[in-house]
Write a protein that holds these residues in place. Sequence first.
Motif, PDB file in Angstrom:
ATOM      1  N   ASP A 129       7.397  -5.507 -11.207  1.00  0.00           N
ATOM      2  CA  ASP A 129       6.288  -5.200 -11.101  1.00  0.00           C
ATOM      3  C   ASP A 129       4.950  -5.229 -12.075  1.00  0.00           C
ATOM      4  O   ASP A 129       4.151  -6.300 -11.497  1.00  0.00           O
ATOM      5  N   HIS A 155      10.302  -6.256  -2.864  1.00  0.00           N
ATOM      6  CA  HIS A 155       9.974  -5.598  -2.893  1.00  0.00           C
ATOM      7  C   HIS A 155      11.045  -4.447  -1.797  1.00  0.00           C
ATOM      8  O   HIS A 155      11.940  -3.773  -2.183  1.00  0.00           O
ATOM      9  N   THR A 199      12.203   8.493   0.921  1.00  0.00           N
ATOM     10  CA  THR A 199      12.366   8.680  -0.801  1.00  0.00           C
ATOM     11  C   THR A 199      12.830   9.231  -1.849  1.00  0.00           C
ATOM     12  O   THR A 199      13.362   8.805  -2.761  1.00  0.00           O
ATOM     13  N   MET A 248      11.540   0.404   2.937  1.00  0.00           N
ATOM     14  CA  MET A 248      10.406   0.778   1.235  1.00  0.00           C
ATOM     15  C   MET A 248       9.966   1.514   0.725  1.00  0.00           C
ATOM     16  O   MET A 248      10.027   2.802   1.808  1.00  0.00           O
ATOM     17  N   ASN A 249       9.238   1.759   0.143  1.00  0.00           N
ATOM     18  CA  ASN A 249       8.882   2.970  -0.390  1.00  0.00           C
ATOM     19  C   ASN A 249       7.517   2.903  -1.363  1.00  0.00           C
ATOM     20  O   ASN A 249       7.424   2.602  -1.749  1.00  0.00           O
ATOM     21  N   ARG A 250       6.667   4.122  -1.781  1.00  0.00           N
ATOM     22  CA  ARG A 250       5.600   4.159  -1.763  1.00  0.00           C
ATOM     23  C   ARG A 250       5.118   3.716  -3.526  1.00  0.00           C
ATOM     24  O   ARG A 250       3.856   2.935  -3.704  1.00  0.00           O
ATOM     25  N   ARG A 295       5.784   1.185  -5.519  1.00  0.00           N
ATOM     26  CA  ARG A 295       6.461   0.532  -5.897  1.00  0.00           C
ATOM     27  C   ARG A 295       5.036  -0.367  -5.746  1.00  0.00           C
ATOM     28  O   ARG A 295       4.697  -1.199  -6.232  1.00  0.00           O
ATOM     29  N   LEU A 296       4.263   0.213  -4.745  1.00  0.00           N
ATOM     30  CA  LEU A 296       2.932  -0.341  -3.724  1.00  0.00           C
ATOM     31  C   LEU A 296       2.118   0.015  -5.134  1.00  0.00           C
ATOM     32  O   LEU A 296       1.001  -0.160  -5.393  1.00  0.00           O
ATOM     33  N   GLU A 297       2.149   2.152  -5.084  1.00  0.00           N
ATOM     34  CA  GLU A 297       1.148   2.475  -6.669  1.00  0.00           C
ATOM     35  C   GLU A 297       1.193   1.024  -8.393  1.00  0.00           C
ATOM     36  O   GLU A 297       0.850   1.039  -8.003  1.00  0.00           O
ATOM     37  N   VAL A 347       2.319   8.290   4.583  1.00  0.00           N
ATOM     38  CA  VAL A 347       3.631   8.601   4.305  1.00  0.00           C
ATOM     39  C   VAL A 347       3.474   7.260   4.771  1.00  0.00           C
ATOM     40  O   VAL A 347       5.397   7.347   4.955  1.00  0.00           O
ATOM     41  N   VAL A 348       3.533   6.266   5.726  1.00  0.00           N
ATOM     42  CA  VAL A 348       4.266   5.321   5.980  1.00  0.00           C
ATOM     43  C   VAL A 348       3.669   4.042   5.038  1.00  0.00           C
ATOM     44  O   VAL A 348       2.266   3.741   5.017  1.00  0.00           O
ATOM     45  N   VAL A 349       4.912   3.437   4.525  1.00  0.00           N
ATOM     46  CA  VAL A 349       4.803   1.922   4.231  1.00  0.00           C
ATOM     47  C   VAL A 349       4.880   0.708   4.679  1.00  0.00           C
ATOM     48  O   VAL A 349       6.454   0.375   5.290  1.00  0.00           O
ATOM     49  N   THR A 350       4.401   0.195   5.334  1.00  0.00           N
ATOM     50  CA  THR A 350       5.178  -1.235   6.448  1.00  0.00           C
ATOM     51  C   THR A 350       4.442  -2.644   5.981  1.00  0.00           C
ATOM     52  O   THR A 350       3.445  -2.271   4.186  1.00  0.00           O
ATOM     53  N   ARG A 351       4.835  -3.304   5.680  1.00  0.00           N
ATOM     54  CA  ARG A 351       5.190  -4.772   5.680  1.00  0.00           C
ATOM     55  C   ARG A 351       3.210  -5.155   6.234  1.00  0.00           C
ATOM     56  O   ARG A 351       2.825  -5.889   4.486  1.00  0.00           O
ATOM     57  N   LEU A 369       1.658  -3.513   2.647  1.00  0.00           N
ATOM     58  CA  LEU A 369       1.159  -4.711   1.674  1.00  0.00           C
ATOM     59  C   LEU A 369       0.505  -5.773   1.526  1.00  0.00           C
ATOM     60  O   LEU A 369       0.062  -6.285   0.236  1.00  0.00           O
ATOM     61  N   ALA A 397       5.556  14.395  -2.214  1.00  0.00           N
ATOM     62  CA  ALA A 397       5.106  12.980  -2.583  1.00  0.00           C
ATOM     63  C   ALA A 397       6.203  11.617  -2.400  1.00  0.00           C
ATOM     64  O   ALA A 397       6.959  12.616  -3.339  1.00  0.00           O
ATOM     65  N   ALA A 398       5.319  10.931  -2.164  1.00  0.00           N
ATOM     66  CA  ALA A 398       6.614   9.843  -2.718  1.00  0.00           C
ATOM     67  C   ALA A 398       6.997   9.433  -3.711  1.00  0.00           C
ATOM     68  O   ALA A 398       8.032   8.611  -3.918  1.00  0.00           O
ATOM     69  N   ARG A 399       6.200   9.725  -4.969  1.00  0.00           N
ATOM     70  CA  ARG A 399       6.686   9.470  -6.026  1.00  0.00           C
ATOM     71  C   ARG A 399       6.677  10.504  -6.959  1.00  0.00           C
ATOM     72  O   ARG A 399       6.199  11.386  -7.049  1.00  0.00           O
TER      73      ARG A 399
END
Lengths: 216, 216, 216, 216
Positions: free
Chosen positions: A11, A64, A211, D1-3, D5-7, D71-75, D78, D214-216
């Motif tokens: 990342d 990802h 997660t 997918m989880n939150r 890597r987005l963060e 709480v939901v990570v969609t394509r 991203l 929380a997701a991370r």
Amino acid sequence: MNRGRLEIFSDAVFAVAVTLLALNLTVPGPGHGPLTGQLIHQWQAFTAYLISFYTIGVVWVNHHALLSSIVVVTRALLFVNLVLLLFVVLIPPVTKLLADYLPTGGFGSHLAAAIYGIGLEGRSVGFALLVEWTLREGRTQPSVPPDRRLAARLRYLVGPVAYLLAIGSAFIHPLLTLGLSGAVSVYYTFERTPTRIKGGRGRAIRGGSRTRHAAR
Amino acid sequence: MNRGRLEIFSDAVFAVAVTLLALNLTVPGPGHGPLTGQLIHQWQAFTAYLISFYTIGVVWVNHHALLSSIVVVTRALLFVNLVLLLFVVLIPPVTKLLADYLPTGGFGSHLAAAIYGIGLEGRSVGFALLVEWTLREGRTQPSVPPDRRLAARLRYLVGPVAYLLAIGSAFIHPLLTLGLSGAVSVYYTFERTPTRIKGGRGRAIRGGSRTRHAAR
Amino acid sequence: MNRGRLEIFSDAVFAVAVTLLALNLTVPGPGHGPLTGQLIHQWQAFTAYLISFYTIGVVWVNHHALLSSIVVVTRALLFVNLVLLLFVVLIPPVTKLLADYLPTGGFGSHLAAAIYGIGLEGRSVGFALLVEWTLREGRTQPSVPPDRRLAARLRYLVGPVAYLLAIGSAFIHPLLTLGLSGAVSVYYTFERTPTRIKGGRGRAIRGGSRTRHAAR
Amino acid sequence: MNRGRLEIFSDAVFAVAVTLLALNLTVPGPGHGPLTGQLIHQWQAFTAYLISFYTIGVVWVNHHALLSSIVVVTRALLFVNLVLLLFVVLIPPVTKLLADYLPTGGFGSHLAAAIYGIGLEGRSVGFALLVEWTLREGRTQPSVPPDRRLAARLRYLVGPVAYLLAIGSAFIHPLLTLGLSGAVSVYYTFERTPTRIKGGRGRAIRGGSRTRHAAR
């Protein structure tokens, strides 16, 4: 070894590459003629940067998705990932090369476009290697069923083949290379990872409970 | 203190270093003769960048493996790690120096190669210090048994000694330094961390349950 | 809000700042006289970079320790942290300014050293504000007992006061500023965070069970 | 997918953007007249950098708050996030453009200010799209109640509208653009995310137990 650092390192590389791309979006500056002219002069360069940003973005999204299904992290995986990243970090310099030579129009612009294509070709082969690594039994959760492997491989052959065409067409017109490269990214925008191909699970995964089980 | 930030900070430094390396892959640009000539002129520079990327990649993989066995994070560890990172961030500038001077061929190219070797020497000593830190009882899980410590130390002496040779050989020919540096990275590509030496556990660790116990 | 992103964002900023520092370690390059002379000419610049690296490293270690005791993340904390980071990212440019002007020796070198000191002063005040934020009841675990707060505040006044001296002494000799700045970093190398002052817990925290409870 | 890597990816982009901003804070250097004069000449440039840093900081804080409720990570999420980041990475180059042209005073300075405004407009629209994505039922925890959605949308229309004004006013005076841009950041400094608008939960969330969920 856990998946966390593989993701964080990747990342960070993607993020730095994407930001450095934009940093090259410069004009000669005061004392080099009217700003309007400088900006118009660079519309091709701006297009190149936009396509490169989009390309890195799509690779990041698919990276990802692919890694989120991996449950085993081996030393070999780390090195295969490094091959991908080697070419990801080459995207800013090859984009700059193309942006510098596009307005010159001569053989230099054809050669620069070919080198741009070569950079993306390497990136594409790197990703295909990563996909290949995940196809072996037990490396992803759920595993890719044997009868789905050929489909996954074919899907990831599209990029390497299309970029070969992009390299060749650089010698017809540099903008053809850019156009083809953009088209490849559009194709992979709607990509699903091999483990999702068999479907049924849907694209959205709830963050809440899952997660906790995911590796990070 | 937890291991997470140590890993994130290190990963970010490795990632930025590796991306900045590639950013220096530039040619003089339009108006400095044919692009083909400019590219050929820089084949030595390209080789230097490739070897530096590979070196940072191998260090990252081994850093990853070494830290994943650490169960105690002390202030001293953070500073030892900073010594390593000090030399990792020096790799882009010393690579640029070498790339700039390699084509000149004179004493400057010998000196630049020696400085490149000195940068890698520091990096190598930094990693050996990190390994040394982990050898004490109770710092890794599992601990390195006393009869394995000498083997681990010898293994991590190979780098510092080989880079000394690389520095010396810079005054014979700069490419010798590059070749030796590449050889060191090949050697550590197949490296196992001290805690793995006693074997039996295998290289692959399942992501599922274990990472819940790992520090991140 | 959780502590994770605060730490990741800060770590990334520290990492980029530290790597960009080293990127400025350049010599004019071929065609500007012998490399040996260019290198000797820049020994003051190299010293400045080393001290800046050390400074950022120490701030990172202490930031790490301070945040690891925080159990409440508020919007105000994020902004106080941004004040600190504003000055951390200024360290590479002020170091470059100092490195450029140190060899010139005139008034420019005094002024550049003063600006270098001002950058570090801001960084130091930013960190003191962060410490101040943590002193309120219930923000850290364990909380800093009221009778320890004065000691913590005094300890974090040392930096701001010492950097004021460093700014003033820039007009006597720029190297005095550098020396004092290095001394401040040595002082904080052995720093303990306020929550640790009351002692008893020791410096090392086992990674195993505790990090499960820590915010990441 | 989880939150996660987005963060991490977003944080790294924000961090690199913010650090590169400061890297452009340079003066011409020795041999270009007294340093004092060079510094005074650039006060407008320094103001531009400060406002851009503040802007990125505020966006990061609000991005942090917004994503922490997802709480939901969609394509799709991203890609919406990538649109935001595309404009975040443009902030350093448009700030540099403005800083370069502000002291010239002519039409170039008006045009550069307008382009600066366009960059921020894109950033602002990107964030509004992200907010729009979160308004759908079940995407955040707690969900934004239907009767609150209009208020959230209006709140995030303020930025895009204000930046349109900033672009227009660039042709009156470039500093008007800067002033308005700063004002927008002040407005969003006190911003609450849609899921918090219904209030009652307070701003501070304890790190201890909650971050486990929380997701991370």
